[in-house]
Each structure stands twice: as C-alpha cells, then as structure tokens.
Write a protein that holds these residues in place. Structure first.
Motif, short mmCIF file in Angstrom:
data_model
loop_
_atom_site.label_atom_id
_atom_site.label_comp_id
_atom_site.label_asym_id
_atom_site.label_seq_id
_atom_site.Cartn_x
_atom_site.Cartn_y
_atom_site.Cartn_z
N GLN A 290 -3.52 -121.99 41.06
CA GLN A 290 -4.15 -120.74 40.64
C GLN A 290 -4.30 -120.78 39.12
O GLN A 290 -3.42 -121.24 38.41
N THR A 291 -5.42 -120.29 38.65
CA THR A 291 -5.72 -120.44 37.23
C THR A 291 -5.93 -119.10 36.55
O THR A 291 -6.15 -118.07 37.19
N ILE A 292 -5.83 -119.15 35.23
CA ILE A 292 -6.30 -118.04 34.40
C ILE A 292 -7.73 -118.42 34.06
O ILE A 292 -7.99 -119.52 33.57
N GLN A 293 -8.65 -117.52 34.33
CA GLN A 293 -10.06 -117.83 34.09
C GLN A 293 -10.54 -117.04 32.88
O GLN A 293 -10.33 -115.83 32.79
N ILE A 294 -11.17 -117.75 31.97
CA ILE A 294 -11.67 -117.16 30.73
C ILE A 294 -13.14 -117.53 30.61
O ILE A 294 -13.52 -118.69 30.74
N ASN A 295 -13.98 -116.51 30.37
CA ASN A 295 -15.41 -116.79 30.28
C ASN A 295 -15.75 -117.42 28.92
O ASN A 295 -14.89 -117.49 28.03
N LYS B 122 -3.49 -112.75 22.20
CA LYS B 122 -4.86 -112.99 21.69
C LYS B 122 -5.87 -112.87 22.82
O LYS B 122 -6.91 -112.22 22.68
N TRP B 123 -5.58 -113.51 23.96
CA TRP B 123 -6.49 -113.45 25.10
C TRP B 123 -6.65 -112.02 25.58
O TRP B 123 -7.77 -111.57 25.87
N LEU B 124 -5.54 -111.31 25.70
CA LEU B 124 -5.61 -109.94 26.23
C LEU B 124 -6.29 -108.99 25.25
O LEU B 124 -7.01 -108.09 25.67
N TYR C 135 -10.22 -104.05 34.54
CA TYR C 135 -9.16 -104.74 35.27
C TYR C 135 -8.45 -103.76 36.17
O TYR C 135 -8.48 -102.55 35.93
N ARG C 136 -7.74 -104.29 37.13
CA ARG C 136 -6.85 -103.42 37.89
C ARG C 136 -5.75 -102.96 36.94
O ARG C 136 -5.55 -103.54 35.88
N LYS C 137 -5.04 -101.92 37.34
CA LYS C 137 -3.99 -101.35 36.50
C LYS C 137 -2.92 -102.41 36.20
O LYS C 137 -2.51 -103.17 37.07
N GLN D 40 -4.93 -111.76 34.44
CA GLN D 40 -4.40 -110.81 33.45
C GLN D 40 -2.88 -110.74 33.46
O GLN D 40 -2.25 -110.67 32.41
N HIS D 41 -2.28 -110.75 34.62
CA HIS D 41 -0.84 -110.61 34.69
C HIS D 41 -0.16 -111.94 34.41
O HIS D 41 0.95 -112.02 34.02
#
Length: 65
Positions: A50-55, A15-17, A25-27, A64-65
């Motif tokens: 380290q986090t996943i950041q979502i606006n 869903k996020w992706l 994004y980078r490849k 992303q990874h």
C-alpha cells in the motif's frame, strides 16, 4: 508513474500534509494515527504494497493517515 521507498520523517509528513491542506479528505482519525505510530515505534510496521500517493503538484491524494 514512479515509486520509491522513503523513510517519512515527521518533517516530511508535515510538509506533505501542509501542501494538501483544505483538500477533500475523510475526517482525520487520531486513533488510526496512534495505532500506526505505535506499530512503527514497536518495530511492527511492515511494507505491504500500500502506498502514499502524491500527485505531480505534491498534493497527497491517498495515504493521509
């Protein structure tokens, strides 16, 4: 700013992706994803700050990874 620890399921990640599709994004790196998945499966994944950041619009801006 707010944060929370979330168990991200494949459905949540998809869903996020999907919401972030087409962004600059980078490849996508299959090897990196495989490495992360292996660590998680083996119980070696650790919280490290380290986090996943979502606006506010729900777009992934880091993690992303």
């Amino acid at each position: 700013m707010k944060f929370e620890i979330v168990k991200v399921t494949p459905a949540i990640a998809a869903k996020w992706l999907a919401k972030s599709a087409g962004k600059n994004y980078r490849k996508f790196d299959d090897k990196r994803v495989t490495k992360y998945a292996r660590a998680m499966t083996m119980g070696k994944w650790e919280l490290n700050g380290q986090t996943i950041q979502i606006n506010p619009s729900g777009v992934v801006i880091d993690g992303q990874h």
